[in-house]
Design a protein around this motif. Structure first.
Motif, mmCIF file in Angstrom:
data_model
loop_
_atom_site.group_PDB
_atom_site.id
_atom_site.type_symbol
_atom_site.label_atom_id
_atom_site.label_comp_id
_atom_site.label_asym_id
_atom_site.label_seq_id
_atom_site.Cartn_x
_atom_site.Cartn_y
_atom_site.Cartn_z
ATOM 1 N N VAL A 41 0.842 -1.205 0.000
ATOM 2 C CA VAL A 41 0.000 0.000 0.000
ATOM 3 C C VAL A 41 0.873 1.250 0.000
ATOM 4 C CG1 VAL A 41 -1.676 1.338 1.335
ATOM 5 C CG2 VAL A 41 -1.925 -1.145 1.129
ATOM 6 N N HIS A 42 0.540 2.213 -0.881
ATOM 7 C CA HIS A 42 1.234 3.501 -0.918
ATOM 8 C C HIS A 42 0.575 4.411 0.119
ATOM 9 C CE1 HIS A 42 2.608 7.409 -2.625
ATOM 10 N NE2 HIS A 42 3.704 6.687 -2.826
ATOM 11 N N ILE A 43 1.206 4.496 1.281
ATOM 12 C CA ILE A 43 0.602 5.146 2.433
ATOM 13 C C ILE A 43 0.270 6.614 2.181
ATOM 14 C CG2 ILE A 43 1.019 5.846 4.831
ATOM 15 C CD1 ILE A 43 0.329 2.951 4.609
ATOM 16 N N ASP A 44 1.125 7.326 1.479
ATOM 17 C CA ASP A 44 0.913 8.763 1.288
ATOM 18 C C ASP A 44 -0.371 9.067 0.526
ATOM 19 O OD1 ASP A 44 3.215 9.338 2.654
ATOM 20 O OD2 ASP A 44 4.461 9.570 0.860
ATOM 21 N N ASP A 45 -0.805 8.145 -0.342
ATOM 22 C CA ASP A 45 -2.002 8.368 -1.156
ATOM 23 C C ASP A 45 -3.235 7.657 -0.602
ATOM 24 O OD1 ASP A 45 -0.703 9.945 -3.042
ATOM 25 O OD2 ASP A 45 -0.178 8.230 -4.322
ATOM 26 N N THR A 46 -3.089 6.980 0.535
ATOM 27 C CA THR A 46 -4.152 6.114 1.026
ATOM 28 C C THR A 46 -4.847 6.709 2.234
ATOM 29 O OG1 THR A 46 -2.976 4.159 0.221
ATOM 30 C CG2 THR A 46 -4.705 3.793 1.852
ATOM 31 N N TYR A 47 -6.171 6.639 2.214
ATOM 32 C CA TYR A 47 -7.018 7.143 3.294
ATOM 33 C C TYR A 47 -7.836 5.977 3.837
ATOM 34 C CZ TYR A 47 -5.910 11.877 1.699
ATOM 35 O OH TYR A 47 -5.246 13.035 1.370
ATOM 36 N N GLY A 48 -8.013 5.921 5.156
ATOM 37 C CA GLY A 48 -8.743 4.808 5.747
ATOM 38 C C GLY A 48 -9.733 5.265 6.807
ATOM 39 N N ASP A 49 -10.634 4.353 7.176
ATOM 40 C CA ASP A 49 -11.653 4.683 8.173
ATOM 41 C C ASP A 49 -11.322 4.120 9.546
ATOM 42 O OD1 ASP A 49 -12.104 2.008 7.711
ATOM 43 O OD2 ASP A 49 -14.273 2.195 7.474
ATOM 44 N N GLY A 50 -10.108 3.570 9.734
ATOM 45 C CA GLY A 50 -9.694 3.062 11.031
ATOM 46 C C GLY A 50 -9.997 1.587 11.201
ATOM 47 N N LEU A 51 -9.082 0.891 11.841
ATOM 48 C CA LEU A 51 -9.271 -0.539 12.075
ATOM 49 C C LEU A 51 -10.446 -0.767 13.014
ATOM 50 C CD1 LEU A 51 -6.570 -3.202 12.664
ATOM 51 C CD2 LEU A 51 -8.465 -3.033 14.266
ATOM 52 N N GLU A 52 -11.283 -1.722 12.667
ATOM 53 C CA GLU A 52 -12.456 -2.063 13.476
ATOM 54 C C GLU A 52 -12.411 -3.538 13.842
ATOM 55 O OE1 GLU A 52 -17.345 -1.742 13.253
ATOM 56 O OE2 GLU A 52 -16.101 -0.905 11.653
ATOM 57 N N LEU A 53 -12.548 -3.815 15.125
ATOM 58 C CA LEU A 53 -12.569 -5.189 15.607
ATOM 59 C C LEU A 53 -14.014 -5.660 15.661
ATOM 60 C CD1 LEU A 53 -12.570 -7.563 17.856
ATOM 61 C CD2 LEU A 53 -10.433 -7.259 16.618
ATOM 62 N N ARG A 54 -14.309 -6.782 15.019
ATOM 63 C CA ARG A 54 -15.677 -7.288 15.006
ATOM 64 C C ARG A 54 -15.772 -8.577 15.823
ATOM 65 N NH1 ARG A 54 -19.769 -5.590 12.469
ATOM 66 N NH2 ARG A 54 -18.530 -4.370 10.992
ATOM 67 N N VAL A 55 -16.755 -8.624 16.705
ATOM 68 C CA VAL A 55 -17.018 -9.794 17.542
ATOM 69 C C VAL A 55 -18.374 -10.347 17.139
ATOM 70 C CG1 VAL A 55 -17.342 -10.654 19.896
ATOM 71 C CG2 VAL A 55 -15.696 -8.810 19.459
ATOM 72 N N GLN A 56 -18.402 -11.569 16.645
ATOM 73 C CA GLN A 56 -19.663 -12.212 16.292
ATOM 74 C C GLN A 56 -19.871 -13.393 17.212
ATOM 75 O OE1 GLN A 56 -20.093 -13.624 12.275
ATOM 76 N NE2 GLN A 56 -22.079 -14.517 12.695
ATOM 77 N N SER A 57 -20.808 -13.241 18.122
ATOM 78 C CA SER A 57 -21.015 -14.249 19.153
ATOM 79 C C SER A 57 -21.453 -15.587 18.556
ATOM 80 C CB SER A 57 -22.066 -13.766 20.156
ATOM 81 O OG SER A 57 -22.188 -14.660 21.235
ATOM 82 N N ALA A 58 -21.102 -16.658 19.238
ATOM 83 C CA ALA A 58 -21.522 -17.992 18.812
ATOM 84 C C ALA A 58 -23.036 -18.088 18.772
ATOM 85 C CB ALA A 58 -20.963 -19.042 19.769
ATOM 86 N N SER A 59 -23.533 -18.841 17.805
ATOM 87 C CA SER A 59 -24.978 -19.050 17.639
ATOM 88 C C SER A 59 -25.744 -17.740 17.570
ATOM 89 C CB SER A 59 -25.521 -19.916 18.791
ATOM 90 O OG SER A 59 -24.843 -21.151 18.831
ATOM 91 N N SER A 60 -25.148 -16.721 16.921
ATOM 92 C CA SER A 60 -25.794 -15.400 16.871
ATOM 93 C C SER A 60 -26.564 -15.222 15.577
ATOM 94 C CB SER A 60 -24.745 -14.292 17.004
ATOM 95 O OG SER A 60 -23.832 -14.351 15.934
ATOM 96 N N HIS A 61 -27.854 -15.336 15.671
ATOM 97 C CA HIS A 61 -28.740 -15.046 14.548
ATOM 98 C C HIS A 61 -29.513 -13.760 14.807
ATOM 99 C CE1 HIS A 61 -28.054 -18.935 12.634
ATOM 100 N NE2 HIS A 61 -28.052 -19.438 13.851
ATOM 101 N N GLY A 62 -29.143 -13.055 15.814
ATOM 102 C CA GLY A 62 -29.785 -11.806 16.198
ATOM 103 C C GLY A 62 -29.102 -11.332 17.450
ATOM 104 N N GLY A 63 -29.835 -10.659 18.323
ATOM 105 C CA GLY A 63 -29.265 -10.254 19.595
ATOM 106 C C GLY A 63 -28.568 -8.923 19.521
ATOM 107 N N GLY A 64 -27.551 -8.736 20.367
ATOM 108 C CA GLY A 64 -26.887 -7.457 20.495
ATOM 109 C C GLY A 64 -26.361 -6.931 19.182
ATOM 110 N N ARG A 65 -26.481 -5.632 19.004
ATOM 111 C CA ARG A 65 -26.122 -4.989 17.746
ATOM 112 C C ARG A 65 -24.655 -5.214 17.378
ATOM 113 N NH1 ARG A 65 -28.531 -0.593 15.031
ATOM 114 N NH2 ARG A 65 -27.127 0.883 14.001
ATOM 115 N N ARG A 66 -23.780 -5.210 18.379
ATOM 116 C CA ARG A 66 -22.352 -5.312 18.120
ATOM 117 C C ARG A 66 -21.858 -6.747 17.967
ATOM 118 N NH1 ARG A 66 -20.815 -0.971 15.622
ATOM 119 N NH2 ARG A 66 -21.131 0.954 16.794
ATOM 120 N N ILE A 67 -22.707 -7.727 18.194
ATOM 121 C CA ILE A 67 -22.260 -9.124 18.107
ATOM 122 C C ILE A 67 -23.097 -9.930 17.124
ATOM 123 C CG2 ILE A 67 -21.259 -9.142 20.420
ATOM 124 C CD1 ILE A 67 -23.761 -10.524 21.447
#
Length: 282
Positions: free
Chosen positions: A95-121
């Motif tokens: 990646v050419h860092i000087d020309d690259t813009y990003g939205d920040g690293l995001e850690l995603r947690v998807q709970s086991a057996s999650s077919h719904g539930g909390g918004r973040r999991i």
């Protein structure tokens, strides 16, 4: 025709972007800097979710897992060491860092057996990221923090890269999402992203299961989703969206076959080397 490409060497900015914009899925493998980033993320995950984050759902109720996932995401977003490791990893894969813009690293947690539930999991439904951003030069980066399997990973619908899919992009407003988040907090009921209203059947999906230390690169225009996690292991992964400024200014990028967003989210992207915004929200 989109293809799957595995490489143990870096790809130059232009060559990588050309592949991404035509729909190729690229996996970078064997990069020490990516492994260093994963090690750092694992340590932070264990601080918030316990020594075995994949079993956090067995120790905490859903509401507590959701809260812990939000706290984890907030800490990682503000961690300068993670930011530095991410920048190094991206540079190492080309990646050419000087020309690259990003939205920040995001850690995603998807709970086991999650077919719904909390918004973040909960799993993410079928979508293209470009339905929300309206930036066709957007590149997505995704990687597991702990091992994945086809039953708990990310899935693509590659046959739809240039085929339109009915969706909610015309009625979704990033500006409204920001207003709701400010007023209601992270649990606002406003949709986090536009979704397909008539998604393809799951039999057409292609799950991508890669190992920690691998880094997947793909166009934000790809139709993709979370595989609903029906396993007994919580899934932890990280992601980032980037845009190459010269490509944005020149109008280069993937084809827009069905997106009709009301705004373009330039303000979401900041220079990886200087922090300036790609542009205002339009």
């Amino acid at each position: 025709m989109a293809s799957f490409f595995l490489t143990s060497g870096p790809l130059a900015e232009q060559a990588r972007n050309e592949r991404v914009y035509r729909g190729d899925l690229i996996v970078f493998r064997g990069f020490a800097a990516v492994a260093d980033l994963v090690d750092a993320l694992q340590a932070i995950c264990q601080q918030h979710l316990g020594a075995d984050p994949e079993s956090v759902h067995e120790r905490l109720p859903e509401v507590a897992v959701n809260a812990a996932a939000q706290a984890l995401r907030d800490e990682i977003a503000a961690d300068d060491t993670v930011t530095t490791l991410l920048r190094t990893a991206l540079q190492d894969v080309g990646v050419h860092i000087d020309d690259t813009y990003g939205d920040g690293l995001e850690l995603r947690v998807q709970s086991a057996s999650s077919h719904g539930g909390g918004r973040r999991i909960s799993p993410l439904g079928v979508h293209r990221d470009t339905w929300g951003s309206n930036i066709m030069a957007q590149t997505n980066w995704w990687a597991p923090v702990w091992p994945t399997t086809p039953e708990r990973t990310i899935a693509f619908f590659p046959a739809y890269f240039e085929r339109p899919v009915p969706n909610t992009s015309a009625g979704w407003d990033f500006g409204e999402l920001l207003r709701r988040l400010k007023a209601d907090g992270p649990d606002t009921d406003y949709p986090l992203l536009p979704l397909a209203t008539e998604p393809p059947v799951w039999e057409e999906a292609m799950p991508v299961s890669i190992e920690p230390g691998d880094l997947l690169c793909f166009s934000g225009a790809h139709l993709h989703a979370s595989v609903p996690n029906a396993t007994e292991h919580t899934r932890l992964s990280f992601e980032l969206r980037t845009a190459n400024r010269p490509d944005v200014l020149a109008g280069r990028g993937a084809p827009n076959v069905d997106g009709t967003p009301v705004r373009t989210t330039y303000q979401l992207f900041r220079g990886l080397n200087h922090g300036e915004r790609l542009g205002p929200l339009e």
